[in-house]
Design an enzyme around this catalytic site. Structure first.
Site, PDB file in Angstrom:
ATOM      1  N   HIS A 188     -10.042 -23.535   9.662  1.00  0.00           N
ATOM      2  CA  HIS A 188     -11.253 -23.768  10.441  1.00  0.00           C
ATOM      3  C   HIS A 188     -12.343 -24.321   9.532  1.00  0.00           C
ATOM      4  O   HIS A 188     -12.308 -24.141   8.307  1.00  0.00           O
ATOM      5  CB  HIS A 188     -11.739 -22.457  11.075  1.00  0.00           C
ATOM      6  CG  HIS A 188     -10.896 -21.998  12.226  1.00  0.00           C
ATOM      7  ND1 HIS A 188     -11.232 -20.930  13.017  1.00  0.00           N
ATOM      8  CD2 HIS A 188      -9.728 -22.497  12.726  1.00  0.00           C
ATOM      9  CE1 HIS A 188     -10.309 -20.770  13.963  1.00  0.00           C
ATOM     10  NE2 HIS A 188      -9.385 -21.696  13.802  1.00  0.00           N
ATOM     11  N   GLU A 219     -15.581 -23.523   9.015  1.00  0.00           N
ATOM     12  CA  GLU A 219     -16.382 -22.577   8.231  1.00  0.00           C
ATOM     13  C   GLU A 219     -15.546 -22.006   7.083  1.00  0.00           C
ATOM     14  O   GLU A 219     -16.026 -21.837   5.961  1.00  0.00           O
ATOM     15  CB  GLU A 219     -16.875 -21.409   9.107  1.00  0.00           C
ATOM     16  CG  GLU A 219     -17.571 -21.816  10.390  1.00  0.00           C
ATOM     17  CD  GLU A 219     -16.615 -21.878  11.572  1.00  0.00           C
ATOM     18  OE1 GLU A 219     -15.551 -22.539  11.471  1.00  0.00           O
ATOM     19  OE2 GLU A 219     -16.941 -21.261  12.601  1.00  0.00           O
ATOM     20  N   CYS A 272     -15.517 -18.366  15.225  1.00  0.00           N
ATOM     21  CA  CYS A 272     -14.539 -17.656  16.058  1.00  0.00           C
ATOM     22  C   CYS A 272     -14.599 -16.152  15.806  1.00  0.00           C
ATOM     23  O   CYS A 272     -14.903 -15.695  14.707  1.00  0.00           O
ATOM     24  CB  CYS A 272     -13.131 -18.196  15.799  1.00  0.00           C
ATOM     25  SG  CYS A 272     -12.516 -17.944  14.123  1.00  0.00           S
ATOM     26  N   CYS A 315     -13.504 -16.386  11.377  1.00  0.00           N
ATOM     27  CA  CYS A 315     -14.638 -16.961  10.644  1.00  0.00           C
ATOM     28  C   CYS A 315     -15.853 -16.042  10.710  1.00  0.00           C
ATOM     29  O   CYS A 315     -16.621 -15.951   9.760  1.00  0.00           O
ATOM     30  CB  CYS A 315     -14.973 -18.343  11.192  1.00  0.00           C
ATOM     31  SG  CYS A 315     -13.676 -19.545  10.821  1.00  0.00           S
TER      32      CYS A 315
HETATM   33 ZN   LIG Z   1     -12.882 -19.913  12.923  1.00  0.00          ZN
END
Ligand SMILES: [Zn+2]
Length: 150
Positions: free
Chosen positions: A54, A56, A82, A92
């Site tokens: 992801h 981040e 998320c 994250c």
């Molecule tokens: Zn995430």
């Protein structure tokens, strides 16, 4: 960070999100970590280094966990971090909570499309972080994901 600074960094994060390799079941997201002095510390985008990373997470992974600049830093993410994921042990939201970062700016709340109810913003706020939402940029952050939302 002024509101104008936040908008400028978020516009850059949205541009970054356009670099994401498209995927059917995942959003394209850009993230930038900016230090207290207004310097970019790291950035990342979805699927930058592997099929599941992801934005981040990718940005955070580029800095040592004990980097002293993280304490005053702001994390910009085009999408709400998320709070539920299958591909990694930590979301994250948890990665940010475990970091020294205490300010997060997002453009777009995660819609109930891939996850029923994302609570990233609520969880970060409950953890004592400041979360700023740039509603005016939500449409632009979302537009990068039109292929998922059609
Ligand atoms: Zn995430």
């Amino acid at each position: 960070m002024t509101h104008a600074d936040d908008v400028t960094w978020m516009e850059r994060a949205i541009e970054l999100s356009r670099k994401c390799p498209p995927a059917e079941g995942a959003f394209s997201v850009g993230a930038i970590i900016v230090g207290a002095d207004g310097e970019e510390l790291a950035n990342g985008y979805s699927r930058e280094t592997d099929a599941h990373v992801h934005a981040e997470e990718s940005a955070l992974s580029k800095l040592p966990a004990d980097d002293p600049r993280l304490a005053g830093a702001t994390l910009y993410s085009t999408l709400e971090p998320c709070s539920e994921r299958k591909s990694r042990p930590l979301t994250c939201t948890q990665l940010i909570l475990h970091s020294p970062i205490r300010r997060v700016v997002i453009a777009w709340r995660e819609p109930s499309l891939l996850v029923a109810d994302c609570v990233g913003v609520e969880t970060l706020r409950a953890g004592g972080l400041q979360v700023v939402e740039l509603h005016d940029l939500a449409g632009r952050a979302r537009s990068v994901n039109d292929h998922l939302l059609a």
